[in-house]
Design a protein around this motif. Structure first.
Motif, PDB file in Angstrom:
ATOM      1  N   THR A 197       0.825  -1.041  -0.079  1.00 28.33           N
ATOM      2  CA  THR A 197       0.177  -0.068  -0.094  1.00 28.33           C
ATOM      3  C   THR A 197       1.025   1.311   0.058  1.00 28.33           C
ATOM      4  N   ALA A 198       0.375   2.247  -0.448  1.00 27.55           N
ATOM      5  CA  ALA A 198       1.155   3.710  -0.667  1.00 27.55           C
ATOM      6  C   ALA A 198      -0.105   4.538  -0.143  1.00 27.55           C
ATOM      7  N   PRO A 199       0.221   5.242   1.118  1.00 32.18           N
ATOM      8  CA  PRO A 199      -0.703   5.940   1.648  1.00 32.18           C
ATOM      9  C   PRO A 199      -0.406   7.388   1.280  1.00 32.18           C
ATOM     10  N   GLY A 200       0.657   7.672   0.585  1.00 26.77           N
ATOM     11  CA  GLY A 200       1.001   9.139  -0.008  1.00 26.77           C
ATOM     12  C   GLY A 200       1.784   9.097  -1.218  1.00 26.77           C
ATOM     13  N   VAL A 201       2.144  10.463  -1.708  1.00 33.64           N
ATOM     14  CA  VAL A 201       3.032  10.340  -2.585  1.00 33.64           C
ATOM     15  C   VAL A 201       4.612  10.601  -2.154  1.00 33.64           C
ATOM     16  N   GLU A 202       5.577  10.476  -3.063  1.00 33.35           N
ATOM     17  CA  GLU A 202       6.860  10.475  -2.448  1.00 33.35           C
ATOM     18  C   GLU A 202       7.530  11.168  -3.517  1.00 33.35           C
ATOM     19  N   TRP A 203       7.783  10.865  -5.077  1.00 31.97           N
ATOM     20  CA  TRP A 203       8.079  11.596  -5.902  1.00 31.97           C
ATOM     21  C   TRP A 203       7.001  11.909  -6.997  1.00 31.97           C
ATOM     22  N   PRO A 204       6.348  13.044  -6.870  1.00 33.78           N
ATOM     23  CA  PRO A 204       5.180  13.447  -7.732  1.00 33.78           C
ATOM     24  C   PRO A 204       5.809  13.614  -9.230  1.00 33.78           C
ATOM     25  N   LYS A 205       6.740  14.005  -9.396  1.00 38.22           N
ATOM     26  CA  LYS A 205       7.373  14.314 -10.839  1.00 38.22           C
ATOM     27  C   LYS A 205       7.596  12.770 -11.615  1.00 38.22           C
TER      28      LYS A 205
END
Length: 403
Positions: A197-205
């Motif tokens: 699971t990924a609860p958020g973004v780390e590298w949006p680019k």
């Protein structure tokens, strides 16, 4: 989750025939309906069991202790998982469903199904456009056919062999979302799948450049991976701001693979006709560089509704998209020029006059004519304008040492 968001997700699910299947949940792995048919949980579980089974001395098969797939651990995913997904999946047969849901408007924006076997693949759009494509390693790109009501139109896109492998396994989407999200938690399920699971973004680019993202507001993802490293399911929902003022968009992306090793891809009966009727065209620059000239040289007419796209290679952006109002037949010409109104390239059927052209064509451009995601004759590179000849210079006067 707010009441408004729950209502919207339910509406989108009902629209696509998958009511209630758009929420993220460890228990929600099966998706049904036109866009994403079949039981993903059952298919993924069967595949995982087949891949982890071991033979005993008496011939009976017993399941070995499940383990994390390559590049997956309790701490999440690591770089390399997307490449494993691509290489392992490409070596077998499979069915893959992919779709993008526009949660702002409550509609399925793009959807297609791919069936692959031994380098051959059939792709069908699931958006009502009645467009089907067939990929074969023997061809330079997929031939396609679309039912346009009063008959069929055919074309051939151009895809490099190495790109085709990434395209048909949807690796660019897997790779983009894995790099963008904070996939920091994983567990092994009883069916042998690893759930990350990924609860958020780390590298949006790193998000796929399909989306005009300026800033990511929310990001939530779920990934199911077989022990072999192939992605059984990927679901990502995210909200982002675009470059437009107060424009906030929300999208949901879903990918499912199933029936590994059990898919056959027969040659469609229309392939021979497509090879005969796919258009060819020449793309050139007018002598005065006032316009780009597209001349169809062979094949069936390019039908109304076809998108004519001009891409600025130097600035890496779309320089204009226009739509055909009338068919273009062999011998017919299209002219693209810049009239200075700020809306990009202008499309005409006659050569533009000097008053119509704001400035000559400069830089490097690609051009294609497409229906859905497929081009009629691939992507054509526009020849660069020739440099004006320099004024002749008088010969230099020899210096004292040269006389």
């Amino acid at each position: 989750m707010t009441t408004q968001r729950r209502t919207l997700l339910s509406a989108v699910g009902a629209l696509a025939g998958t009511a209630g299947c758009l929420r993220l949940s460890g228990e929600e792995t099966a998706t049904t309906g036109d866009g994403m048919a079949g039981s993903d949980a059952a298919g993924a579980s069967t595949a995982a069991t087949d891949e982890t089974g071991t033979a005993t001395g008496d011939g009976a098969a017993t399941a070995s202790e499940p383990s994390f797939p390559p590049y997956v651990s309790e701490d999440g995913t690591r770089d390399g998982l997307a490449d494993v997904h691509r290489s392992v999946l490409w070596r077998t047969s499979y069915e893959l469903d992919f779709r993008i849901v526009d949660l702002n408007e409550g509609r399925v924006q793009h959807a297609w199904r791919t069936r692959h076997e031994d380098g051959r693949a059939a792709k069908s759009l699931q958006d009502g456009s009645r467009l089907h494509a067939f990929y074969d390693d023997a061809d330079e790109g997929p031939y396609w056919r679309q039912d346009v009501g009063d008959g069929y139109t055919y074309g051939q896109a151009r895809v490099h062999a190495m790109t085709q492998e990434k395209l048909l396994t949807e690796t660019r989407w897997v790779e983009g979302f894995l790099k963008a999200g904070d996939w920091s938690s994983a567990e092994l399920r009883e069916d042998g799948l690893a759930r990350v699971t990924a609860p958020g973004v780390e590298w949006p680019k790193s998000l796929p450049n399909w989306f005009p993202v300026r800033e990511v507001r929310e990001f939530e993802g779920e990934l199911l991976v077989r022990e072999s490293g192939t992605v059984a399911a990927l679901t990502v929902e995210f909200e982002f701001e675009t470059n437009r003022v107060e424009d906030v968009q929300r999208r949901r992306v879903e990918l499912r693979t199933r029936d590994l090793g059990a898919v056959s891809v027969p040659t469609p009966d229309w392939l021979g006709t497509a090879r005969e009727r796919a258009p060819t065209a020449s793309v050139s620059l007018a002598e005065d560089a006032s316009a780009i000239v597209v001349e169809q040289t062979d094949g069936n007419p390019m039908r109304p509704g076809t998108k004519v796209v001009l891409y600025d290679r130097r600035n890496r952006r779309n320089a204009g998209t226009t739509e055909l109002d009338d068919p273009v037949e062999p011998g017919g010409r299209l002219y693209l020029s810049f009239d200075g109104d700020g809306d990009g390239a202008r499309l005409t059927r006659d050569p533009p006059t000097a008053d119509d052209v704001a400035h000559p064509i400069e830089g490097e451009y690609d051009l294609w004519c497409r229906r859905g995601p497929f081009e009629y004759f691939g992507v054509a590179h526009v020849p660069r304008p020739r440099l004006a000849p320099r004024d002749p210079q008088p010969p230099a006067t020899p210096g004292p040492s040269e006389q």
